[in-house]
Design an enzyme around this catalytic site. Structure first.
Site, mmCIF file in Angstrom:
data_model
loop_
_atom_site.group_PDB
_atom_site.id
_atom_site.type_symbol
_atom_site.label_atom_id
_atom_site.label_comp_id
_atom_site.label_asym_id
_atom_site.label_seq_id
_atom_site.Cartn_x
_atom_site.Cartn_y
_atom_site.Cartn_z
ATOM 1 C CG HIS A 32 -62.812 -56.425 106.793
ATOM 2 N ND1 HIS A 32 -62.520 -56.751 105.479
ATOM 3 C CD2 HIS A 32 -64.000 -57.009 107.055
ATOM 4 C CE1 HIS A 32 -63.485 -57.488 104.986
ATOM 5 N NE2 HIS A 32 -64.405 -57.658 105.906
ATOM 6 C CG ASN A 33 -59.466 -55.536 103.063
ATOM 7 O OD1 ASN A 33 -60.618 -55.704 103.436
ATOM 8 N ND2 ASN A 33 -59.179 -54.899 101.949
ATOM 9 C CD GLU A 67 -60.925 -60.019 102.274
ATOM 10 O OE1 GLU A 67 -61.748 -59.200 102.731
ATOM 11 O OE2 GLU A 67 -60.439 -59.900 101.132
ATOM 12 C CE LYS A 122 -62.744 -53.645 103.051
ATOM 13 N NZ LYS A 122 -62.500 -53.309 101.700
ATOM 14 C CB SER A 141 -66.206 -55.250 103.530
ATOM 15 O OG SER A 141 -65.903 -56.606 103.250
#
Ligand code: NAP
Length: 647
Positions: free
Chosen positions: A351-352, A355, A348, A293
């Site tokens: 995480h996105n 986001e 990940k 990232s």
């Protein structure tokens, strides 16, 4: 690698050596700095040194060369005029000689222009007479510019059979930036990009030529690329997720040997990565599924790295990954071994998803401030800058403040951008994963839905006219409202993170991945897109609990902020603002903290029409009951049908 640049005084050894040092990131040393004071004294007086004078100096340099070699290499500028001097320095196979020569006139001119140097220009004749031309190494005429000479030297050195430490496949935005990051950390890197005739040709070789560096080699042929890697090969894929990865692995399979390591640094779906880790393991190939990232800039200057999969393979690349990763506030790499299988890609993906939630929440804040409080983008930008220093520090808020300040002519650039948000997959995959694992996910799911709605621009425009939609401004005190919007956003952000982390907890338990949420938060404190002040707090919080809603400090924070979130949602909705993530986060919170929910009615309805059964409160047996609701209704109140409700 040790590079020794030789030549008489004035040939430019120091200039070329320093330039090479920049291109190779190897430290530069000037042999003159190692002379004993007696030699310097003689040279200052114009007295030529004897071989007796030089012997201890050369021996000292030879010892240093062995040390430098152990430390990773160096560049040495040394006149080394005679063959026996050079032989004294030839203490390793890894020495490369660059010999500079030039016309006497040029050398004299350079020496006469030199200030603050103890070498007497009168010694040039003696040096030229002493020079014994070697038959090896690269001989370069100093008439060229330093840049030209430097490029020739790098090209020459690249011909030696040096194997790269790591290879990158895919010279897109991320692959290129990561390659530059590796080489800036002196990690030898080979790069390769597929060839699509007439469209994508010589991408990797051109990239290497444009970024001339000893540590970078570009190949347009997959076989040559793989040949250039040291064994076991370490190959980082930076290509699109999905079938491209499987195709690339097929192409690689004929070339790979047992023990080689493939790292997928793209945004692959973690279930695909689970499969690939075990498929590759069966072939004896180590596979790492690594989340990356930070976007283009992060990849170049320091991303957050989330490798998972084969632990043995991780240990072999750990040092390289540490070198290129961002650093946390204590100077530690924002990189950790996440866990087995596709866990690196899984986190990940989450995480996105966080986001997505953060971006949508900020977008809702901007709409409320702009059209509810009638502030212009520059004013909102300034407000956000204040928030950054007042408990809301975050990368996404920071870039939003930048974006809001940008104008094109008289207009804000933001107003010229089509309001149809794109997405590539990770947000939607998180939602599917949450559904599959029965994890409530509404705040972050709403961020995905909001992007989908946004992309239907034509339909929205049509309906907007049919419904005469327009925002209505709030009539209340702007200063008070601004504070309440800020508090609402602060709580929404907490809930977004709680939602994402609760999915990580569920899946970690299910797969026995044993994810460490404090460590995950730590590697997300820098380099990545959701880095923030809150993330710094989470590093501590997740050492004590696995849910923000159970942490003492956050319980009081949530209690304090809740009234502003619900107030702003009510105000916004009643003035025709769409607030999907704000609203969903409040509903999620209330849904989590309510003791007696409305779900008893859902169970009753399910049992009424489908005999799905239900459990009873305070029934320790946990038994399932079915009611004949028609009959029960008659028995409960046989005469009530036509009676009005009693007062
Ligand atoms: P990109 O700029 O679109 O580059 C993709 C690269 O993959 C190009 O070099 C492309 O080569 C190559 N490629 C495309 N299809 C291929 C195939 N079938 N076989 C082999 N190579 C193929 O993408 P990117 O932004 O660098 O992203 C790469 C990966 O990192 C993706 O999984 C992405 O989701 C992930 N990622 C991106 C970001 C970001 O901010 N951009 C951040 C984190 C992770 P051609 O030039 O020949 O098309």
């Amino acid at each position: 690698m040790i590079i020794i640049v030789t030549g008489v005084s004035g040939s430019g050894k120091t200039t070329i050596g320093s330039l090479l040092s920049k291109r190779t990131r190897l430290p530069f040393f000037d042999a003159d700095d190692f002379h004993p004071s007696s030699n310097i004294e003689k040279m200052t007086q114009g007295i030529p040194l004897t071989d007796h004078d030089r012997a201890p100096w050369l021996e000292n340099l030879a010892n240093h060369i062995l040390e430098w070699e152990k430390e990773g290499g160096a560049i040495l500028a040394c006149s080394a005029l005679r063959e026996n001097y050079r032989q004294t320095l030839q203490v390793s196979q890894n020495i490369h000689w660059i010999h500079l020569y030039g016309e006497k006139g040029i050398l004299e001119e350079r020496l006469n222009n030199r200030k603050d140097h103890y070498m007497n220009p009168g010694l040039l004749d003696s040096q030229l007479a002493t020079w014994e031309e070697p038959e090896y190494g690269l001989h370069l005429n100093v008439a060229g510019t330093p840049e030209e000479l430097g490029s020739s030297i790098i090209k020459y050195l690249k011909n030696f059979d040096m194997k790269s430490k790591i290879g990158i496949i895919g010279m897109g935005v991320m692959g290129k930036s990561l390659a530059l990051n590796f080489i800036s950390n002196t990690i030898g890197t080979s790069v390769y990009n597929r060839t699509v005739q007439g469209k994508e040709e010589k991408i990797a070789s051109t990239f290497a030529e444009e970024n001339l560096d000893l540590n970078l080699r570009g190949y347009d042929d997959l076989g040559e690329f793989l040949q250039s890697l040291e064994s076991p090969k370490k190959i980082l894929l930076m290509i699109p997720a999905g079938s491209a990865i499987d195709q690339q692995l097929d192409q690689l399979s004929g070339f790979l040997e047992k023990g080689d390591i493939v790292i997928d640094g793209g945004n692959s779906f973690y279930e695909d990565s689970n499969r690939r880790v075990s498929e590759m393991q069966e072939k004896g190939i180590h596979y790492l599924a690594m989340g990356v990232s930070g976007g283009e800039e992060g990849a170049l200057k320091g991303p957050s790295l989330m490798p998972g999969g084969n632990k043995e393979a991780f240990e072999q690349v750990e040092d390289y990954l540490k070198s290129i990763a961002a650093k946390d506030k204590n100077g530690n790499a924002c990189m950790t071994y996440v866990g087995p299988e596709g866990s690196g890609h899984f986190i990940k993906m989450v995480h996105n998803s966080i986001e997505y939630g953060e971006m949508q929440a900020i977008a809702e804040v901007v709409h409320l401030l702009r059209f509810g409080l009638r502030l212009n983008p520059s004013e909102i930008s300034r407000i956000m800058r204040n928030w950054l220093n007042d408990g809301l520090q975050s990368y996404l808020l920071e870039i939003t403040a930048d974006i809001l300040a940008v104008k094109e002519g008289e207009e804000y650039l933001l107003d010229l951008i089509l309001d149809a948000a794109g997405q590539k997959g990770t947000g939607g995959w998180s939602l599917i994963t949450a559904l599959n694992h029965h994890v409530p996910y509404s705040p972050l799911a709403e961020a995905v839905t909001a992007r989908q709605l946004s992309s239907q621009k034509t339909k929205r425009s049509e309906l907007s006219k049919l419904f005469n939609h327009s925002f209505r401004a709030f009539g209340e005190d702007k200063v008070i409202l601004m504070e309440r919007v800020k508090n609402a956003y602060m709580l929404c952000r907490i809930i977004n993170h709680e939602t994402g982390y609760s999915l990580m907890k569920e899946v970690s338990d299910k797969y026995s991945w044993n994810l460490n949420f404090s460590e995950i938060s730590r590697i997300w404190t820098n380099g990545c897109i959701i880095r923030s002040g809150l993330m710094e707090e989470l590093v501590e919080v997740y050492q004590e609990t696995d849910s923000l809603l159970r942490h003492k400090k956050f319980i009081s924070k949530v209690k304090e902020l809740k009234k502003d979130l619900t107030y702003i949602i009510g105000l916004g909705l009643s003035h025709d603002f769409a607030l999907p993530v704000f609203s969903a986060s409040a509903n999620y919170l209330l849904g989590r903290i309510i003791e007696n929910s409305s779900a008893n009615l859902i169970q009753a309805q399910r049992d009424y029409f489908g005999a799905h059964t239900y459990q009873r409160k305070n029934d320790a047996s946990g038994a399932f009951y079915h009611t004949d609701w028609q009959k029960a209704k008659e028995q409960s109140n046989p005469n009530s049908q036509n009676k009005p409700p009693s007062s």
